[in-house]
Design an enzyme around this catalytic site. Structure first.
Site, mmCIF file in Angstrom:
data_model
loop_
_atom_site.group_PDB
_atom_site.id
_atom_site.type_symbol
_atom_site.label_atom_id
_atom_site.label_comp_id
_atom_site.label_asym_id
_atom_site.label_seq_id
_atom_site.Cartn_x
_atom_site.Cartn_y
_atom_site.Cartn_z
ATOM 1 N N GLU A 77 -2.977 -0.899 7.998
ATOM 2 C CA GLU A 77 -3.034 -0.405 6.375
ATOM 3 C C GLU A 77 -4.640 -0.204 6.174
ATOM 4 O O GLU A 77 -5.108 -1.259 6.701
ATOM 5 C CB GLU A 77 -2.435 -1.348 5.497
ATOM 6 C CG GLU A 77 -2.604 -1.124 4.191
ATOM 7 C CD GLU A 77 -1.682 -1.988 3.044
ATOM 8 O OE1 GLU A 77 -0.858 -2.491 3.463
ATOM 9 O OE2 GLU A 77 -1.804 -1.937 1.987
ATOM 10 N N SER A 102 6.120 -4.995 -1.632
ATOM 11 C CA SER A 102 5.530 -4.259 -2.790
ATOM 12 C C SER A 102 6.379 -3.979 -3.829
ATOM 13 O O SER A 102 5.940 -3.637 -4.923
ATOM 14 C CB SER A 102 4.829 -3.161 -2.348
ATOM 15 O OG SER A 102 5.905 -2.000 -1.772
ATOM 16 N N ASP A 134 10.362 -6.179 4.637
ATOM 17 C CA ASP A 134 8.854 -7.273 4.628
ATOM 18 C C ASP A 134 9.629 -8.706 4.646
ATOM 19 O O ASP A 134 10.507 -8.883 3.501
ATOM 20 C CB ASP A 134 8.038 -6.851 3.615
ATOM 21 C CG ASP A 134 6.949 -6.011 3.957
ATOM 22 O OD1 ASP A 134 6.704 -5.824 5.069
ATOM 23 O OD2 ASP A 134 6.549 -5.245 3.046
HETATM 24 N N1 LIG Z 1 2.096 1.000 -5.740
HETATM 25 C C1 LIG Z 1 1.714 0.529 -4.615
HETATM 26 N N2 LIG Z 1 0.988 1.058 -3.730
HETATM 27 C C2 LIG Z 1 0.601 0.527 -2.546
HETATM 28 O O1 LIG Z 1 0.224 1.320 -1.589
HETATM 29 C C3 LIG Z 1 0.711 -0.933 -2.489
HETATM 30 C C4 LIG Z 1 1.541 -1.688 -3.630
HETATM 31 N N3 LIG Z 1 1.940 -1.072 -4.479
HETATM 32 N N4 LIG Z 1 1.354 -2.944 -3.182
HETATM 33 C C5 LIG Z 1 1.032 -3.849 -2.218
HETATM 34 C C6 LIG Z 1 0.146 -3.051 -1.608
HETATM 35 C C7 LIG Z 1 -1.346 -3.187 -2.183
HETATM 36 N N5 LIG Z 1 -1.958 -1.996 -1.761
HETATM 37 C C8 LIG Z 1 -3.139 -1.253 -2.085
HETATM 38 C C9 LIG Z 1 -3.382 -1.620 -3.288
HETATM 39 C C10 LIG Z 1 -4.630 -0.959 -3.777
HETATM 40 C C11 LIG Z 1 -5.538 -0.572 -2.658
HETATM 41 C C12 LIG Z 1 -6.910 -0.196 -3.333
HETATM 42 O O2 LIG Z 1 -7.252 -0.272 -4.554
HETATM 43 N N6 LIG Z 1 -7.689 0.477 -2.442
HETATM 44 C C13 LIG Z 1 -9.018 1.359 -2.631
HETATM 45 C C14 LIG Z 1 -10.076 0.432 -2.257
HETATM 46 C C15 LIG Z 1 -10.652 0.776 -0.752
HETATM 47 C C16 LIG Z 1 -11.648 0.153 -0.232
HETATM 48 O O3 LIG Z 1 -12.798 1.281 -0.507
HETATM 49 O O4 LIG Z 1 -12.173 -0.645 0.178
HETATM 50 C C17 LIG Z 1 -8.884 2.821 -2.518
HETATM 51 O O5 LIG Z 1 -9.544 3.301 -3.348
HETATM 52 O O6 LIG Z 1 -8.208 3.283 -1.904
HETATM 53 C C18 LIG Z 1 -5.213 -0.548 -1.595
HETATM 54 C C19 LIG Z 1 -4.055 -0.967 -1.167
HETATM 55 C C20 LIG Z 1 -0.946 -1.287 -0.753
HETATM 56 N N7 LIG Z 1 0.349 -1.630 -1.271
HETATM 57 C C1 LIG Z 2 2.582 -0.415 1.933
HETATM 58 C C2 LIG Z 2 3.591 -0.768 2.763
HETATM 59 C C3 LIG Z 2 3.138 -0.565 3.998
HETATM 60 C C4 LIG Z 2 4.105 -2.183 2.590
HETATM 61 O O1 LIG Z 2 3.826 -3.035 3.198
HETATM 62 C C5 LIG Z 2 4.826 -2.429 1.262
HETATM 63 O O2 LIG Z 2 5.211 -1.450 0.652
HETATM 64 O O3 LIG Z 2 5.225 -3.532 0.962
HETATM 65 MG MG LIG Z 3 4.310 -5.100 2.600
#
Ligand SMILES: Nc1nc(=O)c2c([nH]1)NC[C@@H]1CN(c3ccc(C(=O)N[C@@H](CCC(=O)O)C(=O)O)cc3)CN21
Ligand SMILES: CC(C)C(=O)C(=O)O
Ligand SMILES: [Mg+2]
Length: 278
Positions: free
Chosen positions: A196, A60, A98
Site C-alpha cells: 500500500e 477499513s 483482515d
Molecule cells: N475509503 C477508504 N479507502 C481506503 O483506501 C482506505 C480506507 N478507507 N481506510 C483504511 C485505509 C486508509 N487508507 C488511506 C487513506 C488515506 C490516504 C491518503 O490520504 N493518502 C494521501 C497522501 C499520500 C502522500 O502523499 O503521502 C494521498 O493523496 O494519496 C491513504 C491511504 C487506505 N485505506
Molecule cells: C485497502 C485495503 C488493502 C485494506 O487493507 C482494507 O480495505 O482494509
Molecule cells: Mg486493511
C-alpha cells in the site's frame, strides 16, 4: 417421491472457487487479477458475478461501515458478521479478511486464535495481516496451522500513529527494507504480498524479488493484482479521495437523486399510486 425431483437432470454447474494457487497461476503466466473490498451481501454478490477474483473484508470497515475515523477501533466481533455475510454471498471469489488491530500482534498464538475464528465462525478462506519481517514467525506458525496468509506491507494503516500519518512508504533506500520484508514473509509462507502506498519502482522491485503474486494499492502497475476500497471505486463515499483512487461510478449522486425523488413523491402524494396499493 416429491414432484420437484430432478433425477436425470444434471445439477447446475457451480462456478469453481478461486483458491490461492490460482492467484499463483496469474503471477506465473504474467496476467493480472482484480480485488475489491466487500462488507455485505449485495456488493459481494455483484462483484463475485462481475468476475472480481478476490474480495477483501477489510478492517477499513471501521471507516466505511462503522463510521470511525481510522481502522484502529474495529474489533473481531465487528469483523466476523461482515465476513460471514460476504462468504455466504459469493460462489467464485476468494474471500480474504483482515486481522483487525489488536487481534494478532502480541504473539503467533494470538494470530492463530483470531484467524481460526475468522475462518471457522466467518467462513474466510484466508487472512491478511499488516506488518513486515518482524511478523515472519507469526506467518510461519499460522501457515503451519493451515491458515493461508496474505502479507500487507508498505503503508500499514493500523500503524498510522507509529508511521506519522498517511504517508508513502519505501522511498529511496527504504525500498530495500520493503524487499527484505516481502522476501521474509514469502519465506515464512505467505501466499501473496500486498503493498500500500509505495513508489511504483519499489513495488516493481518487490514483485521481481518474490515468486508469489503481489497486489498493489497506490503501488503502480507492476504488481500481479490491484485492490481498491469499493466505495471509493464506485463513488459512494464523499470527500477527498487518495491519489491512488480511480472512480468508476457516481453512486453517491445516483442514490441521493433516488432518495430525493422518493421524498418528493411521498410529500406530493404521488407515491404510493394505485398500483402500489391493495
Ligand atoms: N475509503 C477508504 N479507502 C481506503 O483506501 C482506505 C480506507 N478507507 N481506510 C483504511 C485505509 C486508509 N487508507 C488511506 C487513506 C488515506 C490516504 C491518503 O490520504 N493518502 C494521501 C497522501 C499520500 C502522500 O502523499 O503521502 C494521498 O493523496 O494519496 C491513504 C491511504 C487506505 N485505506
Ligand atoms: C485497502 C485495503 C488493502 C485494506 O487493507 C482494507 O480495505 O482494509
Ligand atoms: Mg486493511
Amino acid at each position: 417421491m416429491p414432484h420437484t425431483s430432478t433425477a436425470g437432470t444434471p445439477a447446475p454447474q457451480a462456478a469453481a472457487r478461486i483458491r490461492t494457487h490460482h492467484l499463483q497461476q496469474f503471477k506465473d503466466s504474467g496476467t493480472r487479477f482484480a480485488m475489491l473490498t466487500a462488507y455485505e451481501q449485495y456488493a459481494a454478490q455483484i462483484f463475485d458475478e462481475a468476475g472480481i477474483e478476490v474480495l477483501l473484508v477489510g478492517d477499513s470497515a471501521s471507516n466505511n461501515v462503522y463510521g470511525n475515523e481510522s481502522s484502529l477501533p474495529v474489533t473481531m466481533d465487528e469483523m466476523i458478521p461482515l465476513c460471514r455475510a460476504v462468504a455466504r454471498s459469493t460462489r467464485r471469489a476468494l474471500v480474504v479478511v483482515d486481522l483487525p488491530f489488536g487481534s494478532y500482534e502480541a504473539s503467533p498464538a494470538l494470530a492463530i486464535e483470531s484467524s481460526v475464528r475468522l475462518m471457522k465462525e466467518a467462513g474466510a478462506h484466508a487472512v491478511k495481516m499488516e506488518g513486515g519481517a518482524f511478523y515472519a514467525d507469526h506467518v510461519r506458525a499460522m501457515v503451519q496451522a493451515g491458515i493461508p496468509v496474505m502479507a500487507h506491507i508498505g503503508f500499514t494503516p493500523q500503524s498510522e500513529h507509529a508511521l506519522g500519518g498517511y504517508r508513502v512508504q519505501g522511498r529511496g533506500d527504504d525500498s530495500l527494507r520493503l524487499v527484505e520484508d516481502a522476501v521474509a514473509l514469502e519465506s515464512a509462507g505467505a501466499f501473496a504480498v500486498l503493498m500500500e502506498m509505495v513508489p511504483a519502482a519499489a513495488a516493481s522491485a518487490v514483485d521481481k524479488a518474490v515468486r508469489v503474486p503481489t497486489i498493489g494499492i497506490g503501488a503502480g502497475n507492476a504488481t500481479t493484482g490491484q485492490v481498491l476500497v469499493w466505495q471509493d471505486m464506485a463513488g459512494l463515499r464523499g470527500g477527498r479521495m487518495a491519489r491512488f483512487v480511480k472512480q468508476y461510478a457516481d453512486l453517491r449522486t445516483e442514490l441521493a437523486r433516488a432518495a430525493e425523488a422518493y421524498a418528493d413523491d411521498v410529500r406530493s402524494g404521488a407515491f404510493p399510486a394505485p398500483e402500489h396499493s391493495f
